[in-house]
Design an enzyme around this catalytic site. Structure first.
Site, PDB file in Angstrom:
ATOM      1  N   ARG A 186      14.388  -9.387 -10.331  1.00  0.00           N
ATOM      2  CA  ARG A 186      15.407 -10.402 -10.622  1.00  0.00           C
ATOM      3  C   ARG A 186      16.145 -10.191 -12.049  1.00  0.00           C
ATOM      4  NH1 ARG A 186      14.949  -9.991  -5.734  1.00  0.00           N
ATOM      5  NH2 ARG A 186      15.395 -11.589  -4.269  1.00  0.00           N
ATOM      6  N   CYS A 233      19.955 -17.150  -2.436  1.00  0.00           N
ATOM      7  CA  CYS A 233      18.768 -18.160  -2.937  1.00  0.00           C
ATOM      8  C   CYS A 233      18.990 -19.078  -4.453  1.00  0.00           C
ATOM      9  CB  CYS A 233      17.519 -17.289  -2.952  1.00  0.00           C
ATOM     10  SG  CYS A 233      17.052 -16.647  -1.338  1.00  0.00           S
ATOM     11  N   GLU A 304      17.968 -19.167  -9.744  1.00  0.00           N
ATOM     12  CA  GLU A 304      18.391 -17.705  -9.693  1.00  0.00           C
ATOM     13  C   GLU A 304      20.068 -17.846  -9.739  1.00  0.00           C
ATOM     14  OE1 GLU A 304      16.892 -15.136  -6.808  1.00  0.00           O
ATOM     15  OE2 GLU A 304      18.956 -14.384  -6.350  1.00  0.00           O
TER      16      GLU A 304
HETATM   17  P1  FAD Z   1      28.185 -12.239  -9.746  1.00  0.00           P
HETATM   18  O1  FAD Z   1      27.729 -13.280  -8.847  1.00  0.00           O
HETATM   19  O2  FAD Z   1      29.390 -11.848  -9.862  1.00  0.00           O
HETATM   20  O3  FAD Z   1      27.458 -12.575 -11.150  1.00  0.00           O
HETATM   21  C1  FAD Z   1      26.147 -12.678 -11.508  1.00  0.00           C
HETATM   22  C2  FAD Z   1      26.059 -12.464 -12.846  1.00  0.00           C
HETATM   23  O4  FAD Z   1      25.952 -10.963 -13.094  1.00  0.00           O
HETATM   24  C3  FAD Z   1      26.484 -12.935 -13.811  1.00  0.00           C
HETATM   25  O5  FAD Z   1      25.953 -13.166 -15.026  1.00  0.00           O
HETATM   26  C4  FAD Z   1      27.525 -11.842 -14.126  1.00  0.00           C
HETATM   27  O6  FAD Z   1      27.821 -11.963 -15.311  1.00  0.00           O
HETATM   28  C5  FAD Z   1      26.817 -10.630 -14.133  1.00  0.00           C
HETATM   29  N1  FAD Z   1      27.606  -9.385 -13.742  1.00  0.00           N
HETATM   30  C6  FAD Z   1      28.329  -9.227 -12.698  1.00  0.00           C
HETATM   31  N2  FAD Z   1      28.644  -7.924 -12.578  1.00  0.00           N
HETATM   32  C7  FAD Z   1      28.341  -7.508 -13.944  1.00  0.00           C
HETATM   33  C8  FAD Z   1      28.782  -5.966 -14.376  1.00  0.00           C
HETATM   34  N3  FAD Z   1      29.313  -5.045 -13.889  1.00  0.00           N
HETATM   35  N4  FAD Z   1      27.837  -5.856 -15.758  1.00  0.00           N
HETATM   36  C9  FAD Z   1      27.222  -6.737 -16.335  1.00  0.00           C
HETATM   37  N5  FAD Z   1      26.811  -8.032 -15.577  1.00  0.00           N
HETATM   38  C10 FAD Z   1      27.495  -8.274 -14.427  1.00  0.00           C
HETATM   39  N6  FAD Z   1      20.114 -11.608  -4.282  1.00  0.00           N
HETATM   40  C11 FAD Z   1      18.937 -10.543  -4.050  1.00  0.00           C
HETATM   41  O7  FAD Z   1      18.477 -10.254  -5.352  1.00  0.00           O
HETATM   42  N7  FAD Z   1      18.509 -10.433  -3.048  1.00  0.00           N
HETATM   43  C12 FAD Z   1      19.081 -10.849  -1.836  1.00  0.00           C
HETATM   44  O8  FAD Z   1      18.605 -10.538  -1.022  1.00  0.00           O
HETATM   45  C13 FAD Z   1      20.170 -11.646  -1.876  1.00  0.00           C
HETATM   46  N8  FAD Z   1      20.810 -12.206  -0.781  1.00  0.00           N
HETATM   47  C14 FAD Z   1      21.841 -12.633  -0.663  1.00  0.00           C
HETATM   48  C15 FAD Z   1      22.642 -13.131   0.231  1.00  0.00           C
HETATM   49  C16 FAD Z   1      23.899 -13.808   0.177  1.00  0.00           C
HETATM   50  C17 FAD Z   1      24.590 -14.212   1.458  1.00  0.00           C
HETATM   51  C18 FAD Z   1      24.408 -14.172  -0.950  1.00  0.00           C
HETATM   52  C19 FAD Z   1      25.884 -14.830  -1.047  1.00  0.00           C
HETATM   53  C20 FAD Z   1      23.532 -13.733  -2.398  1.00  0.00           C
HETATM   54  C21 FAD Z   1      22.558 -12.896  -2.070  1.00  0.00           C
HETATM   55  N9  FAD Z   1      21.872 -12.469  -3.236  1.00  0.00           N
HETATM   56  C22 FAD Z   1      20.774 -11.836  -3.152  1.00  0.00           C
HETATM   57  C23 FAD Z   1      22.491 -13.025  -4.678  1.00  0.00           C
HETATM   58  C24 FAD Z   1      23.430 -12.130  -5.406  1.00  0.00           C
HETATM   59  O9  FAD Z   1      24.104 -11.642  -4.215  1.00  0.00           O
HETATM   60  C25 FAD Z   1      22.819 -11.282  -6.469  1.00  0.00           C
HETATM   61  O10 FAD Z   1      22.407 -12.106  -7.286  1.00  0.00           O
HETATM   62  C26 FAD Z   1      23.794 -10.190  -7.034  1.00  0.00           C
HETATM   63  O11 FAD Z   1      22.941  -9.365  -8.150  1.00  0.00           O
HETATM   64  C27 FAD Z   1      24.976 -10.768  -7.494  1.00  0.00           C
HETATM   65  O12 FAD Z   1      25.796  -9.671  -7.961  1.00  0.00           O
HETATM   66  P2  FAD Z   1      27.447  -9.953  -8.043  1.00  0.00           P
HETATM   67  O13 FAD Z   1      27.939  -8.554  -8.390  1.00  0.00           O
HETATM   68  O14 FAD Z   1      27.933 -10.845  -7.032  1.00  0.00           O
HETATM   69  O15 FAD Z   1      27.559 -10.805  -9.485  1.00  0.00           O
HETATM   70  N1  EPU Z   2       9.854 -20.518   4.058  1.00  0.00           N
HETATM   71  C1  EPU Z   2       9.651 -21.833   4.808  1.00  0.00           C
HETATM   72  N2  EPU Z   2      10.774 -22.639   4.858  1.00  0.00           N
HETATM   73  C2  EPU Z   2      11.940 -22.289   4.706  1.00  0.00           C
HETATM   74  C3  EPU Z   2      12.128 -20.942   4.129  1.00  0.00           C
HETATM   75  C4  EPU Z   2      11.210 -20.039   3.768  1.00  0.00           C
HETATM   76  O1  EPU Z   2       8.535 -22.266   5.252  1.00  0.00           O
HETATM   77  O2  EPU Z   2      12.980 -23.002   4.556  1.00  0.00           O
HETATM   78  C5  EPU Z   2       8.777 -19.494   4.407  1.00  0.00           C
HETATM   79  C6  EPU Z   2       8.829 -18.354   5.432  1.00  0.00           C
HETATM   80  O3  EPU Z   2       8.459 -18.827   6.651  1.00  0.00           O
HETATM   81  C7  EPU Z   2       8.193 -17.326   4.924  1.00  0.00           C
HETATM   82  C8  EPU Z   2       8.089 -17.371   3.199  1.00  0.00           C
HETATM   83  O4  EPU Z   2       8.796 -18.841   3.163  1.00  0.00           O
HETATM   84  O5  EPU Z   2       6.609 -17.436   5.106  1.00  0.00           O
HETATM   85  C9  EPU Z   2       9.264 -16.340   2.533  1.00  0.00           C
HETATM   86  O6  EPU Z   2      10.522 -16.619   3.175  1.00  0.00           O
HETATM   87  P1  EPU Z   2      11.621 -15.453   3.448  1.00  0.00           P
HETATM   88  O7  EPU Z   2      10.709 -14.432   4.226  1.00  0.00           O
HETATM   89  O8  EPU Z   2      12.758 -16.038   3.895  1.00  0.00           O
HETATM   90  O9  EPU Z   2      11.681 -14.897   1.806  1.00  0.00           O
HETATM   91  P2  EPU Z   2      12.183 -15.589   0.626  1.00  0.00           P
HETATM   92  O10 EPU Z   2      10.822 -15.243  -0.359  1.00  0.00           O
HETATM   93  O11 EPU Z   2      12.396 -16.826   0.784  1.00  0.00           O
HETATM   94  C10 EPU Z   2      13.329 -13.300  -0.450  1.00  0.00           C
HETATM   95  C11 EPU Z   2      14.415 -13.290  -1.359  1.00  0.00           C
HETATM   96  C12 EPU Z   2      15.778 -13.295  -0.635  1.00  0.00           C
HETATM   97  C13 EPU Z   2      15.605 -11.946   0.199  1.00  0.00           C
HETATM   98  C14 EPU Z   2      14.568 -12.201   1.158  1.00  0.00           C
HETATM   99  C15 EPU Z   2      14.330 -11.057   2.310  1.00  0.00           C
HETATM  100  C16 EPU Z   2      14.025 -14.408  -3.552  1.00  0.00           C
HETATM  101  C17 EPU Z   2      14.048 -15.784  -4.201  1.00  0.00           C
HETATM  102  N3  EPU Z   2      14.678 -14.553  -2.061  1.00  0.00           N
HETATM  103  O12 EPU Z   2      13.360 -14.672   0.204  1.00  0.00           O
HETATM  104  O13 EPU Z   2      16.570 -12.755  -1.873  1.00  0.00           O
HETATM  105  O14 EPU Z   2      16.963 -11.902   0.814  1.00  0.00           O
HETATM  106  O15 EPU Z   2      13.223 -12.148   0.328  1.00  0.00           O
HETATM  107  O16 EPU Z   2      13.927 -10.039   1.578  1.00  0.00           O
HETATM  108  O17 EPU Z   2      13.385 -13.602  -3.958  1.00  0.00           O
HETATM  109  C18 EPU Z   2      18.410 -14.126  -2.993  1.00  0.00           C
HETATM  110  O18 EPU Z   2      17.575 -13.584  -3.984  1.00  0.00           O
HETATM  111  O19 EPU Z   2      19.494 -14.626  -3.347  1.00  0.00           O
HETATM  112  C19 EPU Z   2      17.952 -13.723  -1.644  1.00  0.00           C
HETATM  113  C20 EPU Z   2      18.408 -14.129  -0.785  1.00  0.00           C
END
Ligand code: FAD
Ligand code: EPU
Length: 309
Positions: A186, A233, A304
Site C-alpha cells: 500500500r 478499508c 489507509e
Molecule cells: P484517490 O482516492 O483519488 O486519491 C488517493 C491518493 O492518491 C491521494 O493522495 C491522491 O492525491 C493520490 N493520487 C491519485 N491519483 C494520482 C496520480 N495520478 N498521481 C499521484 N498521486 C495520485 N484499495 C486497495 O488497495 N485494495 C482494495 O481491494 C480496495 N478495494 C476498494 C473497494 C472499494 C469499494 C473502494 C471504494 C475502495 C477500495 N480501495 C482498495 C481503496 C482505493 O480504491 C485505493 O486506495 C486506490 O488506490 C485509490 O485510487 P484513486 O485513483 O481513487 O485515488
Molecule cells: N474479519 C473479521 N471481521 C470483519 C472483517 C474481517 O473477523 O469484520 C476477518 C475475516 O474473517 C478474515 C480476515 O479478517 O479472516 C481478513 O478479512 P478479509 O478477507 O476481508 O481481508 P482484509 O485483510 O480485511 C484485504 C484488503 C482489502 C482487499 C481484501 C481482499 C487491506 C487493509 N484490506 O482485506 O483491500 O479488498 O483483502 O483481497 O489490506 C482496501 O485496501 O481498501 C481494501 C478493501
C-alpha cells in the site's frame, strides 16, 4: 499565469491561460464516499495545462476512492487528469517486448494515462489475455491513484504489472522504474503531490479465460464487503510484533464496533474495516468513527484513507 476572477455570489475562480477547465465544485461528487466541500477543480488535458495547474498549491485527484474530504472544502486547487492523461495504448512495444528480451511471454505496453479508470483497463487486459494486474480487480481507482497507493489485494498488487512510470512535479518530469522506488504494501514510495501522469505496463501473455478465472477468484474474496458508498478499508492491516499482518477488520470487529454510528456514517456490519455513508454523512461523522476505532482497538493502526486536508 492564471488570474482570479469573482462571479456574483461565488468564491473567486481562476481563469486558465492554457485552456485547462476551472470550476468551483463540491469535491464529494468525485469521491466514492460522497462527502466533502468545495474547491477549485482544474481539469487538465496536457502537460502545459498541468504545469499551469501546479503553479499554485494543489492536490491531485484520482478516482476519489480513498478520500475523506473536509466538509469545509479545500483551499488548494484540485487537479483532475483528462485528455492525453486518460488515453490507453496497450500495443506491445517492440523495443521492450518479445523473446529477445529474455521472456517470450512477457510484454511491455505503450503508455497508459494516470487518469485511466482501472476497472475499464482491467476489462481490456482480460479481453487481450494479458496477465499480471488481474489481482487488483474490484478496486475503483484510476491507474495513477492505484500506482500511488500500490493498491492491491492478497491476489496481487499494482506494482506486479508496472514497467515504468512518468512522474511530474513542480521540479520537473522524470521517468522511473519500480526499482527506483522504495515501494511496499500500500505504498509506492512516490512523494505526495508528485503526479503519475502515465505508465507502461509489464504484462505476460496468457488467455482471456485464464485471466478471467483469476479475476473471479479475487472478486469472490470481496463478497463480504459492503455495497454502500465508502472509501474502502479505513486502516492498513497492522504488522504485529511477531512480524505477521493482522486483519484490521478482525481487530475492529473483536473490539465490538461493527454497526457503530456517528451521524449518518457507520462501521459496516458486513466488514468492520469499512466505514459507509448511509446517506448525508459528513466528514466529521467519519472522523468521529475513526477516532472511536483508534481509542478502542489496542493495536496501533495506520490509516489507509486519505484525509483532505
Ligand atoms: P484517490 O482516492 O483519488 O486519491 C488517493 C491518493 O492518491 C491521494 O493522495 C491522491 O492525491 C493520490 N493520487 C491519485 N491519483 C494520482 C496520480 N495520478 N498521481 C499521484 N498521486 C495520485 N484499495 C486497495 O488497495 N485494495 C482494495 O481491494 C480496495 N478495494 C476498494 C473497494 C472499494 C469499494 C473502494 C471504494 C475502495 C477500495 N480501495 C482498495 C481503496 C482505493 O480504491 C485505493 O486506495 C486506490 O488506490 C485509490 O485510487 P484513486 O485513483 O481513487 O485515488
Ligand atoms: N474479519 C473479521 N471481521 C470483519 C472483517 C474481517 O473477523 O469484520 C476477518 C475475516 O474473517 C478474515 C480476515 O479478517 O479472516 C481478513 O478479512 P478479509 O478477507 O476481508 O481481508 P482484509 O485483510 O480485511 C484485504 C484488503 C482489502 C482487499 C481484501 C481482499 C487491506 C487493509 N484490506 O482485506 O483491500 O479488498 O483483502 O483481497 O489490506 C482496501 O485496501 O481498501 C481494501 C478493501
Amino acid at each position: 499565469m492564471s488570474v482570479p476572477v469573482t462571479r456574483a455570489g461565488t468564491q473567486p475562480v481562476s481563469v486558465s491561460v492554457t485552456g485547462a477547465g476551472v470550476r468551483r465544485e463540491a469535491i464529494g461528487r468525485y469521491t466514492t464516499l460522497g462527502v466533502g466541500g468545495e474547491a477549485e477543480v482544474w481539469t487538465v488535458t496536457d502537460h502545459a495545462q498541468l504545469a499551469e495547474a501546479m503553479s499554485a498549491p494543489y492536490r491531485i485527484l484520482g478516482g476519489g476512492s480513498n478520500l475523506v474530504v473536509a466538509d469545509e472544502g479545500l483551499t488548494e486547487r484540485v487537479i483532475r487528469l483528462a485528455g492525453q492523461f486518460a488515453s490507453t495504448d496497450l500495443t506491445p512495444d517492440p523495443e521492450r517486448s518479445g523473446p529477445e528480451h529474455g521472456d517470450p511471454d512477457g510484454l511491455v505496453t505503450g503508455w497508459v494515462g494516470g487518469g485511466v479508470p482501472l476497472p475499464g483497463l482491467l476489462r481490456k487486459l482480460q479481453r487481450l489475455g494479458y496477465s499480471n494486474l488481474e489481482g487488483t480487480v474490484g478496486i475503483p481507482a484510476q491507474l495513477g491513484g492505484a500506482i500511488w497507493m500500490n493498491a492491491g489485494t492478497r491476489f496481487g498488487e499494482t506494482f506486479d504489472g508496472l514497467h515504468s512510470l512518468e512522474i511530474v512535479s513542480p521540479e520537473g518530469t522524470r521517468v522511473v522504474t519500480p526499482d527506483d522506488l522504495n515501494w511496499s504494501y500500500r505504498d509506492s514510495g512516490i512523494p505526495r503531490n508528485h503526479i503519475v501522469t502515465r505508465a507502461r505496463l509489464r504484462l505476460r501473455r496468457s488467455t482471456p479465460d485464464a485471466v478471467q478465472e483469476r479475476m473471479d477468484a479475487a472478486d469472490t474474496a470481496r463478497k463480504g464487503q459492503p455495497k454502500n458508498r465508502t472509501p474502502g478499508c479505513a486502516f492498513k492491516n497492522p504488522t504485529l510484533p511477531d512480524g505477521a499482518r493482522a486483519p484490521a477488520g478482525r481487530l475492529i470487529d473483536e473490539a465490538g464496533l461493527k454497526g457503530s454510528r456517528a451521524g449518518n456514517a457507520m462501521i459496516a456490519p458486513e466488514h468492520a474495516n469499512f466505514i459507509v455513508n448511509l446517506g448525508g454523512a459528513t466528514a466529521a461523522d467519519v472522523h468521529a468513527l475513526l477516532n472511536l476505532i483508534r481509542e478502542r482497538v489496542g493495536v496501533p493502526m495506520e490509516l489507509e484513507y486519505e484525509l483532505w486536508p
